[in-house]
Enzyme design. Structure first.
Site, PDB file in Angstrom:
ATOM      1  N   ALA A  42      -8.882 -30.807   1.165  1.00  0.00           N
ATOM      2  CA  ALA A  42      -7.902 -30.419   0.146  1.00  0.00           C
ATOM      3  C   ALA A  42      -8.549 -30.513  -1.241  1.00  0.00           C
ATOM      4  O   ALA A  42      -9.631 -31.088  -1.393  1.00  0.00           O
ATOM      5  CB  ALA A  42      -6.697 -31.349   0.226  1.00  0.00           C
ATOM      6  N   GLN A  52      -7.903 -32.365  -3.645  1.00  0.00           N
ATOM      7  CA  GLN A  52      -8.121 -33.758  -4.048  1.00  0.00           C
ATOM      8  C   GLN A  52      -8.748 -34.580  -2.923  1.00  0.00           C
ATOM      9  O   GLN A  52      -8.503 -35.786  -2.811  1.00  0.00           O
ATOM     10  CB  GLN A  52      -6.807 -34.391  -4.505  1.00  0.00           C
ATOM     11  CG  GLN A  52      -6.373 -33.966  -5.885  1.00  0.00           C
ATOM     12  CD  GLN A  52      -7.348 -34.445  -6.975  1.00  0.00           C
ATOM     13  OE1 GLN A  52      -8.048 -35.433  -6.821  1.00  0.00           O
ATOM     14  NE2 GLN A  52      -7.380 -33.724  -8.080  1.00  0.00           N
ATOM     15  N   SER A  53      -9.555 -33.939  -2.098  1.00  0.00           N
ATOM     16  CA  SER A  53     -10.158 -34.644  -0.965  1.00  0.00           C
ATOM     17  C   SER A  53     -11.120 -35.752  -1.408  1.00  0.00           C
ATOM     18  O   SER A  53     -12.081 -35.495  -2.143  1.00  0.00           O
ATOM     19  CB  SER A  53     -10.910 -33.621  -0.108  1.00  0.00           C
ATOM     20  OG  SER A  53     -11.741 -34.267   0.822  1.00  0.00           O
ATOM     21  N   ASN A  54     -10.860 -36.966  -0.921  1.00  0.00           N
ATOM     22  CA  ASN A  54     -11.818 -38.067  -1.137  1.00  0.00           C
ATOM     23  C   ASN A  54     -13.065 -37.833  -0.299  1.00  0.00           C
ATOM     24  O   ASN A  54     -14.167 -38.181  -0.691  1.00  0.00           O
ATOM     25  CB  ASN A  54     -11.191 -39.406  -0.718  1.00  0.00           C
ATOM     26  CG  ASN A  54      -9.975 -39.734  -1.537  1.00  0.00           C
ATOM     27  OD1 ASN A  54     -10.081 -39.929  -2.751  1.00  0.00           O
ATOM     28  ND2 ASN A  54      -8.809 -39.794  -0.909  1.00  0.00           N
ATOM     29  N   ALA A  62     -14.427 -34.976   0.473  1.00  0.00           N
ATOM     30  CA  ALA A  62     -15.309 -34.005  -0.184  1.00  0.00           C
ATOM     31  C   ALA A  62     -16.103 -34.688  -1.301  1.00  0.00           C
ATOM     32  O   ALA A  62     -17.325 -34.508  -1.403  1.00  0.00           O
ATOM     33  CB  ALA A  62     -14.489 -32.839  -0.728  1.00  0.00           C
TER      34      ALA A  62
END
Ligand SMILES: Cc1ncc(COP(=O)(O)O)c(C=O)c1O
Length: 341
Positions: free
Chosen positions: A80, A82-84, A86
């Site tokens: 997403a 706001q992916s942690n 990523a």
């Protein structure tokens, strides 16, 4: 710790072991509400290191190890906006001398003013990741394939890491973490215990469950669903991944009932705030000085608190909340926490 973990390629990234600390003040706050509360601990996997820490660091040690063993020069992953995962994958790639490419999906209908540019998104750019947003209406799987083909056509050697780093390689990180937690509890003579944590792409829970199967005894693993509305299907997926991870480790297959997945704390959908999440994030910040996040650990803590308040756990069971990180997400959800936002 079983030495089976040494037989897999691993790139060192994590600060281990992470602290296991008692949450006396949170316990006192619950007791002050009149709630009989067992001993509470927090496993600080927000302190794993790697660009802000979090659960992905442990998975990425094995995922990056595998990518390097395959001769990759580029890491492609997805998540997403706001992916942690990523953000941490970008940092891990940089640390290993690989090029990070992030395929991000605008899949959360949260429209806070900072959602698209602050928090993890800001850090992705700072880490020099090549960020590609899946266009509205496009099929994410096709977009990822096109990205991989394009990198290959340009002479690159991409390695694709799935959402959340959740495959049997990434889950090895949490199988190893199970030993770290269980051994630490044994040293404290706390033999009856339960680990509670947020579950999303499932690799954390699958790894813990596989670790439990390999170790043969130790704390119960109890996930809180923060991802999918179909709890049953999600639990089945986690069990499949736990079995694949156990097989890799030569451990007995986890039993049909090995995945405990608590529902009721997701709210409207993944990434959308709930009142219980805000209450949990504020309570833990103000009682323990510990920062949770709005998407994963905040909802997981909401579940943890609700189960304690409902008297769901035996009084002689030690409860360990696994803090899986995600703090940068707080900045993307400014309006949930700032009075005049
Ligand atoms: C902070 C945080 N906690 C928990 C999770 C859930 O872990 P898993 O995807 O392994 O279920 C994630 C996954 O992205 C996360 O970023």
């Amino acid at each position: 710790m079983s030495n089976i973990f040494a037989s897999f390629p691993r790139f060192p990234l994590a600060h281990l072991p992470t602290p296991l600390a008692e949450m006396k003040r949170l316990r006192a706050a619950l007791e002050a509400e009149g709630v009989a509360t067992p001993h509470l601990f927090v496993k600080r996997d927000d302190c794993t290191g790697l660009a802000g820490g979090g659960n992905k660091t442990r998975k990425l040690e094995f995922l990056i190890g595998e990518a390097l063993a395959q001769g990759a020069d580029t890491i492609v992953t997805t998540g997403a906006l706001q992916s942690n995962h990523a953000r941490q994958t970008a940092a891990a790639a940089v640390a290993a001398g690989l090029k990070p490419v992030l395929v991000l999906l605008d899949m959360v209908p949260y429209r806070g003013s900072t959602y698209k540019r602050s928090g993890n998104r800001l850090l992705d750019d700072l880490l020099g990741a090549d960020v590609r947003i899946v266009p509205e209406g496009a099929d994410p799987a096709t977009f990822i394939k096109t990205t991989l083909d394009e990198i290959t056509a340009q002479g690159g050697k991409p390695c694709f890491v799935p959402t959340g780093g959740s495959n049997a390689v990434g889950s090895l990180g949490y199988a190893a973490a199970y030993f770290e937690i269980a051994d630490a509890l044994d040293a404290l003579e706390l033999t009856k215990a339960r680990i509670v944590h947020g579950s999303s792409s499932g690799g954390t829970q699958a790894g813990l469950v596989a670790g439990a199967a390999l170790r043969g005894h130790g704390p119960v693993v109890h996930g809180v669903n923060v991802y999918r509305s179909d709890n049953q299907a999600m639990a089945e997926g986690i069990l499949r991944l736990a079995r694949a991870t156990a097989e890799k480790l030569g451990a007995p297959a986890p039993a049909d009932d090995a995945v405990i997945l608590e529902e009721g704390f997701l709210g409207e959908r993944y990434g959308m705030p709930t009142e219980a999440m805000v209450e949990a994030v504020e309570l833990v910040a103000r009682s323990e000085g510990i920062l949770l996040d709005p998407v994963y650990t905040g909802k997981a803590m909401a579940g943890f608190l609700a189960m304690i308040r409902a008297g769901r756990f035996p009084s002689d069971e030690t409860l360990v909340f696994l803090h899986t990180g995600g703090m940068p997400g707080l900045f993307a959800y400014e309006q949930e926490f700032v009075q005049d936002a």
